[in-house]
Design an enzyme around this catalytic site. Structure first.
Site, mmCIF file in Angstrom:
data_model
loop_
_atom_site.group_PDB
_atom_site.id
_atom_site.type_symbol
_atom_site.label_atom_id
_atom_site.label_comp_id
_atom_site.label_asym_id
_atom_site.label_seq_id
_atom_site.Cartn_x
_atom_site.Cartn_y
_atom_site.Cartn_z
ATOM 1 N N ARG A 1 10.517 4.473 5.334
ATOM 2 C CA ARG A 1 9.642 3.305 5.212
ATOM 3 C C ARG A 1 10.464 2.032 4.989
ATOM 4 O O ARG A 1 10.147 0.980 5.531
ATOM 5 C CB ARG A 1 8.615 3.529 4.102
ATOM 6 C CG ARG A 1 7.429 4.352 4.607
ATOM 7 C CD ARG A 1 6.738 5.143 3.527
ATOM 8 N NE ARG A 1 6.352 4.352 2.398
ATOM 9 C CZ ARG A 1 6.365 4.786 1.143
ATOM 10 N NH1 ARG A 1 6.749 6.008 0.871
ATOM 11 N NH2 ARG A 1 5.993 4.012 0.175
ATOM 12 N N ARG B 1 2.286 9.911 -5.125
ATOM 13 C CA ARG B 1 1.919 9.682 -3.724
ATOM 14 C C ARG B 1 2.674 10.652 -2.825
ATOM 15 O O ARG B 1 3.872 10.855 -3.002
ATOM 16 C CB ARG B 1 2.266 8.238 -3.327
ATOM 17 C CG ARG B 1 1.086 7.319 -3.392
ATOM 18 C CD ARG B 1 1.468 5.897 -3.108
ATOM 19 N NE ARG B 1 2.029 5.687 -1.761
ATOM 20 C CZ ARG B 1 2.112 4.493 -1.191
ATOM 21 N NH1 ARG B 1 1.653 3.423 -1.834
ATOM 22 N NH2 ARG B 1 2.630 4.358 0.001
ATOM 23 N N ARG C 1 6.819 4.745 -9.395
ATOM 24 C CA ARG C 1 5.472 5.002 -8.892
ATOM 25 C C ARG C 1 5.318 6.470 -8.506
ATOM 26 O O ARG C 1 4.271 7.074 -8.722
ATOM 27 C CB ARG C 1 5.213 4.108 -7.673
ATOM 28 C CG ARG C 1 3.810 4.210 -7.153
ATOM 29 C CD ARG C 1 3.583 3.240 -6.026
ATOM 30 N NE ARG C 1 4.339 3.602 -4.830
ATOM 31 C CZ ARG C 1 4.531 2.799 -3.790
ATOM 32 N NH1 ARG C 1 4.034 1.573 -3.808
ATOM 33 N NH2 ARG C 1 5.195 3.209 -2.742
ATOM 34 N N ARG D 1 2.327 -5.166 10.449
ATOM 35 C CA ARG D 1 3.552 -4.488 10.055
ATOM 36 C C ARG D 1 4.622 -4.590 11.143
ATOM 37 O O ARG D 1 5.735 -4.130 10.965
ATOM 38 C CB ARG D 1 3.176 -3.018 9.890
ATOM 39 C CG ARG D 1 3.932 -2.187 8.912
ATOM 40 C CD ARG D 1 3.462 -2.207 7.561
ATOM 41 N NE ARG D 1 3.785 -1.046 6.792
ATOM 42 C CZ ARG D 1 3.137 -0.738 5.677
ATOM 43 N NH1 ARG D 1 2.140 -1.474 5.266
ATOM 44 N NH2 ARG D 1 3.502 0.285 4.971
ATOM 45 N N LYS E 1 3.649 -5.810 -3.934
ATOM 46 C CA LYS E 1 2.670 -6.557 -3.145
ATOM 47 C C LYS E 1 1.253 -6.018 -3.318
ATOM 48 O O LYS E 1 0.306 -6.795 -3.280
ATOM 49 C CB LYS E 1 3.080 -6.632 -1.668
ATOM 50 C CG LYS E 1 2.927 -5.356 -0.902
ATOM 51 C CD LYS E 1 3.410 -5.516 0.525
ATOM 52 C CE LYS E 1 3.596 -4.161 1.180
ATOM 53 N NZ LYS E 1 2.424 -3.280 1.241
HETATM 54 P P1 AMP Z 1 1.454 1.122 2.193
HETATM 55 O O1 AMP Z 1 0.501 1.496 1.123
HETATM 56 O O2 AMP Z 1 1.241 -0.289 2.692
HETATM 57 O O3 AMP Z 1 2.884 1.389 1.814
HETATM 58 O O4 AMP Z 1 1.130 2.053 3.453
HETATM 59 C C1 AMP Z 1 1.294 3.462 3.362
HETATM 60 C C2 AMP Z 1 1.409 4.052 4.767
HETATM 61 O O5 AMP Z 1 0.222 3.778 5.530
HETATM 62 C C3 AMP Z 1 2.547 3.492 5.616
HETATM 63 O O6 AMP Z 1 3.790 4.115 5.346
HETATM 64 C C4 AMP Z 1 2.043 3.791 7.018
HETATM 65 O O7 AMP Z 1 2.187 5.152 7.334
HETATM 66 C C5 AMP Z 1 0.555 3.516 6.884
HETATM 67 N N1 AMP Z 1 0.239 2.100 7.182
HETATM 68 C C6 AMP Z 1 -0.202 1.157 6.310
HETATM 69 N N2 AMP Z 1 -0.364 -0.027 6.922
HETATM 70 C C7 AMP Z 1 -0.006 0.159 8.211
HETATM 71 C C8 AMP Z 1 0.077 -0.672 9.350
HETATM 72 N N3 AMP Z 1 -0.246 -1.982 9.290
HETATM 73 N N4 AMP Z 1 0.493 -0.125 10.520
HETATM 74 C C9 AMP Z 1 0.809 1.174 10.616
HETATM 75 N N5 AMP Z 1 0.778 2.026 9.579
HETATM 76 C C10 AMP Z 1 0.374 1.531 8.390
#
Ligand code: AMP
Length: 199
Positions: free
Chosen positions: A147, A136, A130, A91, A16
């Site tokens: 996650r 990361r 990744r 989320r 995504k």
């Molecule tokens: P992502 O890159 O979207 O996988 O986000 C990485 C991390 O950022 C997630 O595992 C959460 O810890 C935090 N995060 C990103 N978006 C949100 C959100 N909408 N609400 C809460 N935490 C978020």
């Protein structure tokens, strides 16, 4: 022609982030990834970064209020006036309500929600790749498992809400980068969402 006020939703490893950035570029709207904003804040050593680092490394969710503050500030930037694509927000159902309130005040509802679907095995394989490529800090085995389970428990239900509103296009996320982008563009075009013709 409909404005592009979009969400892209999918499990970790669905592609995504990559597709969101491509679609944003092609439609001329900013792709806003809350995960990217948080990672940049951590890298910069900002106050926000310090607040969220341990939560993110553990694979947990940052608080709804703090996350929404970040999104609201970003949506108020001039480049988001004509539309936006949100990646990774909302989320959970509480975040859906926060976003609904914000957009209702402006009378600018979402125009489509792209659900990027991939099988769990595919997303796990992509995350592992990744982790090797990008390193990361939240791509550890424990954080990944957490996650994915948060996605299934808290994030997948938001799609039911948007489905009831008739906003969801479910796109098969397996295929080449170009193929998946073309599928998304096709679904959006069917809703009258396309890049504005150059003036
Ligand atoms: P992502 O890159 O979207 O996988 O986000 C990485 C991390 O950022 C997630 O595992 C959460 O810890 C935090 N995060 C990103 N978006 C949100 C959100 N909408 N609400 C809460 N935490 C978020």
């Amino acid at each position: 022609m409909q404005a592009a006020r979009l969400l892209i939703v999918g499990p970790q490893g669905s592609g995504k982030g990559t597709q969101g950035a491509r679609i944003g570029d092609l439609l001329g709207v900013p792709a806003i990834s809350t995960g990217d904003v948080f990672r940049a804040a951590i890298k910069d050593g900002s106050e926000l970064g310090a607040k969220v680092q341990s939560v993110i490394d553990a694979g947990d969710l940052v608080s709804d209020d703090l996350t929404f503050e970040v999104v609201r500030d970003r949506l108020q930037q001039p480049d988001a006036a004509g539309g936006f694509l949100l990646d990774g927000f909302p989320r959970n159902l509480a975040q859906v309500a926060l976003l609904d309130g914000y957009l209702a005040e402006r009378d600018e509802p979402l125009t489509a929600v792209i659900e990027l679907g991939v099988a769990r095995a595919v997303s796990i394989a992509r995350i592992a790749e990744r982790a090797r490529e990008q390193g990361r800090t939240d791509d550890t085995e424990d954080a990944i498992a957490k996650r994915l389970s948060i996605y299934e428990r808290e994030t997948a239900p938001i799609l039911d809400v948007y489905r009831e509103r008739g906003l969801v296009d479910t796109i098969d996320g397996v295929g080449s980068l170009e193929t998946v982008t073309a599928r998304i563009l096709g679904a959006l075009a069917a809703r009258g969402i396309a890049r504005p013709a150059a003036a």
